[in-house]
Design a protein around this motif. Structure first.
Motif, PDB file in Angstrom:
ATOM      1  N   ARG B   3       0.701  -0.834  -0.413  1.00 11.79           N
ATOM      2  CA  ARG B   3      -0.387   0.147  -0.062  1.00 11.79           C
ATOM      3  C   ARG B   3       0.740   1.268   0.345  1.00 11.79           C
ATOM      4  O   ARG B   3      -0.015   2.068  -1.118  1.00 11.79           O
ATOM      5  CB  ARG B   3      -0.776  -0.319   1.420  1.00 11.79           C
ATOM      6  N   TYR B   7       0.977   3.895  -2.374  1.00 12.01           N
ATOM      7  CA  TYR B   7       0.622   5.506  -2.884  1.00 12.01           C
ATOM      8  C   TYR B   7       1.849   6.106  -2.981  1.00 12.01           C
ATOM      9  O   TYR B   7       1.377   7.215  -4.348  1.00 12.01           O
ATOM     10  CB  TYR B   7       0.614   5.700  -0.446  1.00 12.01           C
ATOM     11  N   ARG B  97       0.867  15.226   6.875  1.00  8.51           N
ATOM     12  CA  ARG B  97      -0.121  14.833   8.278  1.00  8.51           C
ATOM     13  C   ARG B  97      -1.051  14.216   7.430  1.00  8.51           C
ATOM     14  O   ARG B  97      -1.665  13.108   8.230  1.00  8.51           O
ATOM     15  CB  ARG B  97      -0.566  15.543   9.489  1.00  8.51           C
ATOM     16  N   ALA B  98      -1.198  14.331   5.828  1.00  7.74           N
ATOM     17  CA  ALA B  98      -2.208  13.749   5.303  1.00  7.74           C
ATOM     18  C   ALA B  98      -0.942  12.382   5.434  1.00  7.74           C
ATOM     19  O   ALA B  98      -2.420  11.330   5.329  1.00  7.74           O
ATOM     20  CB  ALA B  98      -2.586  14.367   4.368  1.00  7.74           C
ATOM     21  N   SER B  99      -0.367  12.270   4.818  1.00  5.81           N
ATOM     22  CA  SER B  99       0.056  11.313   3.932  1.00  5.81           C
ATOM     23  C   SER B  99       0.643  10.404   5.350  1.00  5.81           C
ATOM     24  O   SER B  99      -0.224   8.923   5.311  1.00  5.81           O
ATOM     25  CB  SER B  99       1.824  11.206   3.947  1.00  5.81           C
ATOM     26  N   LEU B 100       0.607  11.245   6.778  1.00  6.71           N
ATOM     27  CA  LEU B 100       0.851   9.760   8.152  1.00  6.71           C
ATOM     28  C   LEU B 100      -0.209   9.208   8.456  1.00  6.71           C
ATOM     29  O   LEU B 100      -0.502   8.488   9.837  1.00  6.71           O
ATOM     30  CB  LEU B 100       1.522  10.557   8.760  1.00  6.71           C
ATOM     31  N   THR B 101      -1.163   9.863   7.698  1.00  6.43           N
ATOM     32  CA  THR B 101      -2.587   9.449   8.343  1.00  6.43           C
ATOM     33  C   THR B 101      -3.418   8.622   7.306  1.00  6.43           C
ATOM     34  O   THR B 101      -4.272   7.258   7.842  1.00  6.43           O
ATOM     35  CB  THR B 101      -3.857  10.840   8.906  1.00  6.43           C
ATOM     36  N   ALA B 102      -3.079   8.717   6.512  1.00  6.55           N
ATOM     37  CA  ALA B 102      -3.216   7.689   5.344  1.00  6.55           C
ATOM     38  C   ALA B 102      -2.206   6.569   5.339  1.00  6.55           C
ATOM     39  O   ALA B 102      -2.690   5.316   5.596  1.00  6.55           O
ATOM     40  CB  ALA B 102      -3.265   8.331   3.664  1.00  6.55           C
ATOM     41  N   LEU B 103      -1.143   6.702   5.493  1.00  7.52           N
ATOM     42  CA  LEU B 103      -0.005   5.630   5.964  1.00  7.52           C
ATOM     43  C   LEU B 103       0.784   5.679   7.409  1.00  7.52           C
ATOM     44  O   LEU B 103       1.333   6.125   8.066  1.00  7.52           O
ATOM     45  CB  LEU B 103       1.006   5.328   5.285  1.00  7.52           C
ATOM     46  N   ASN B 104      -0.340   4.452   8.305  1.00  8.00           N
ATOM     47  CA  ASN B 104       0.598   5.250   9.307  1.00  8.00           C
ATOM     48  C   ASN B 104       1.837   4.314  10.154  1.00  8.00           C
ATOM     49  O   ASN B 104       1.721   4.162  11.121  1.00  8.00           O
ATOM     50  CB  ASN B 104      -0.604   4.569  10.981  1.00  8.00           C
ATOM     51  N   ARG B 106       5.378   4.742   9.643  1.00  8.36           N
ATOM     52  CA  ARG B 106       6.625   5.631   9.333  1.00  8.36           C
ATOM     53  C   ARG B 106       7.988   5.166   8.661  1.00  8.36           C
ATOM     54  O   ARG B 106       8.495   5.443   7.603  1.00  8.36           O
ATOM     55  CB  ARG B 106       7.550   6.743  10.223  1.00  8.36           C
ATOM     56  N   THR B 265      11.456   8.814  12.069  1.00 12.48           N
ATOM     57  CA  THR B 265      10.654   7.696  12.561  1.00 12.48           C
ATOM     58  C   THR B 265      10.705   8.439  14.327  1.00 12.48           C
ATOM     59  O   THR B 265       9.736   8.240  15.297  1.00 12.48           O
ATOM     60  CB  THR B 265      11.451   6.516  12.732  1.00 12.48           C
ATOM     61  N   ASP B 268       8.709  14.798  15.625  1.00 10.90           N
ATOM     62  CA  ASP B 268       7.067  15.192  15.552  1.00 10.90           C
ATOM     63  C   ASP B 268       6.715  15.211  13.798  1.00 10.90           C
ATOM     64  O   ASP B 268       8.162  15.930  13.257  1.00 10.90           O
ATOM     65  CB  ASP B 268       6.634  16.860  15.852  1.00 10.90           C
ATOM     66  N   ALA B 269       5.458  15.006  12.751  1.00 10.60           N
ATOM     67  CA  ALA B 269       5.289  14.882  11.863  1.00 10.60           C
ATOM     68  C   ALA B 269       5.448  16.866  11.603  1.00 10.60           C
ATOM     69  O   ALA B 269       4.897  17.285  11.838  1.00 10.60           O
ATOM     70  CB  ALA B 269       3.613  14.325  11.569  1.00 10.60           C
TER      71      ALA B 269
END
Lengths: 314, 269
Positions: B3, B7, B97-104, B106, B265, B268-269
């Protein structure tokens, strides 16, 4: 349907606490408003909940932290930024990209674009989008996975009155389907209409949490307005009965701590005439300002008197 | 992981800058090689040709002269900008932040970015170099077989150089989280900073006796990776061999990538 459970959230920036030992729950089937003055830590809290910021504490969605959710957008939809997209990537492509990360079909992309009213600009570059259109695109992204939980940071920012009303009805509809909706906003009048529950913070600490009605009814701003030509006689009697009396105007009193019936009976028993006896219900804004007094991160000064301005240097 | 790759694959294809940078690399690469091959053809036709003229002509012409060891690869520097954008856009446009809420994960996002961008750069670089060779063959067919000898090996090394350079640029952008700073730095480092170091070593008395250390400057070492005229005395001799160059240049990229991963990793994002 998921319960959000946040426990012991904490975060500091350069040694200065932004969020302090914050714990609360968000129940499914409700819109929970997240209130706090500017700089109180609302956005930081939301980022902590999603593991975007590194800090202390934990948040679980039906018992599982965000990092452990498979295809997270199918569980939790989040809107954290006003315009979280590349300005030249077409709106539909932006959503297709996010969908690809969660195995969501292109058909669902078109569905959510239609849901938020952006179908006509689906193939446009969002660099020309207004703030409100940007918020709608962000909301479309949050809805992509048809999640059971929504975390939205100021989603009404930039929306026109029709958009705000649409957002309210829409989020209430999602909550009515049994979803958990956790939404921050500084529009208190809007929050009063939309939310069922509140989480109120100030300077990063929890001030109150619970049903919005309880929060408002606990305000000292709730009172009974009494208009009487015999105010000077009635006021001491009300105070003796446990009421807190404020003189609003000659012959007009505001009484807190006693209900309407008690005040009417007391006046009647002392043969005092009443011209008005009416409840004054606190607004969410009054209750919020009362409970968060002194919790503002940034306190403005009152405007200086005009005489001072006139006497100042030119 | 599938996934995350999907992305990143969608991300890179749906950006306009990806396509114009790809087009620019191909246009510049084939264009420069065409001009160079045409000029040589004209020179050979009018002035004759010696065996010395033909030495490593194929590698030099397909790499836009980078195989001469005198100049860095134009197309690799253009393609490295794709790597800078891969991380730069995340922070410049608040996408992270959008990326890391779609792909949790890191780790998965980090790996996917390096793999997809690296693969894209490798394919575009290979297509450009081979295309350059084909066009050069048309002009130089009477004098030399462009794809003979070391040409294929140099093409492989050039592709590797492009990927390593792109990964180094990506690591630097991820660490600094500044697209503008990374864009400036990726050009200043080889063209100004390493030149300044060279000048210092030649002018400062204490350093003058240690000029052999100059071969370990990362971009200078990277240049040895694609230098067709390199005549090394050993892997880490002076000059470095292609392997030695890869170890130094690639090692610099690996250090940057490790730092990038650890910071990505943990921050903060």
């Amino acid at each position: 349907m998921a319960t959000i459970s946040a426990r012991g959230l904490a975060k500091s920036y350069s040694g200065k606490p932004a969020v302090r030992d914050l714990s609360f729950d968000v129940q499914p089937g409700s819109v929970t408003g997240f209130l706090g003055p500017n700089g109180s830590g609302k956005s930081t809290t939301m980022r902590l909940m999603l593991g975007l910021d590194r800090g202390a504490g934990s948040t679980v969605f039906d018992g599982r932290p965000f990092a452990e959710l498979k295809d997270p957008m199918r569980h939790v939809g989040a809107l954290l930024e006003a315009k979280p997209f590349h300005p030249t990537r077409k709106a539909r492509n932006h959503l297709r990209m996010l969908a690809a990360a969660n195995g969501i079909s292109a058909r669902r992309v078109d569905e959510v674009l239609a849901t938020v009213g952006l179908h006509d600009v689906a193939r446009s570059k969002p660099k020309g989008f207004s703030l409100g259109m940007g918020q709608r695109l962000g909301l479309a992204a949050a809805l992509l996975g048809d999640p059971h939980t929504l975390i939205l940071d100021e989603p009404a920012n930039g929306l026109d009155p029709q958009g705000i009303q649409w957002m309210r009805v829409f989020l209430q509809g999602l909550a009515a389907e049994g979803r958990s909706v956790f939404v921050s906003s500084h529009l208190l009048s809007e929050m009063a209409l939309m939310a069922d529950h509140l989480v109120v913070i100030g300077k990063g600490s929890l001030i109150a949490t619970g049903p919005i009605d309880e929060f408002v009814s606990s305000s000292r701003q709730n009172a009974v307005v009494v208009r009487t030509p015999e105010a000077s006689e009635l006021a001491p009697l009300l105070q003796a009965a446990g009421g807190t009396v404020t003189v609003l105007a000659p012959g007009s009193l505001s009484v807190a701590g006693l209900d309407i019936e008690a005040i009417g009976d007391l006046a009647h028993s002392h043969r005092l005439r009443l011209h008005e006896l009416s409840p004054k219900v606190a607004t969410l804004e009054e209750a919020f300002l009362e409970r968060t007094a002194g919790s503002e991160e940034f306190q403005a000064l009152a405007p200086a008197p005009s005489a001072t301005v006139e006497g100042g240097p030119r | 992981m599938k996934r995350a790759l999907a992305y990143e694959w969608t991300r890179i294809r749906t950006l306009r800058s990806t396509w114009w940078l790809t087009g620019l690399a191909i246009f510049l690469g084939i264009g420069i090689s065409t001009l160079f091959a045409w000029a040589i053809h004209h020179d050979f036709t009018n002035g004759g040709v010696t065996s010395e003229d033909l030495d490593q002509l194929g590698p030099v012409v397909v790499t836009q002269l980078a195989a001469s060891g005198e100049i860095p690869s134009v197309i690799c520097f253009v393609l490295a900008i794709l790597g800078i954008f891969a991380w730069g856009h995340e922070y410049r446009h608040g996408m992270i932040r959008a990326s890391l809420t779609a792909l949790n994960s890191r780790t998965q996002l980090w790996v996917a970015k390096f793999l997809v961008v690296g693969a894209w750069v490798a394919v575009v670089a290979a297509v450009t170099l081979i295309g350059s060779g084909v066009v050069a063959s048309f002009f130089l067919r009477d004098y030399v077989d462009v794809f003979s000898g070391d040409t294929w090996q140099i093409i492989g090394r050039q592709v590797l150089y492009g990927v390593v350079l792109t990964w180094l640029a990506m690591a630097f952008t991820s660490i600094t989280r500044s697209q503008a700073f990374a864009l400036v730095s990726i050009f200043l480092w080889p063209f100004l900073i390493e030149t300044l170091i060279n000048v210092f070593f030649r002018l400062v008395p204490g350093l003058r006796d240690h000029t052999e250390l100059l071969r370990f400057r990362p971009f200078d070492a990277g240049g040895r990776l694609v230098d067709a005229f390199n005549d090394p005395t050993g892997t880490f001799g002076d000059p470095l061999s292609a392997w030695g160059g890869l170890v130094v240049f690639g090692g610099t990229a690996v250090v940057g990538m490790v730092a990038s991963y650890l910071l990505f990793t943990r921050r903060d994002a």
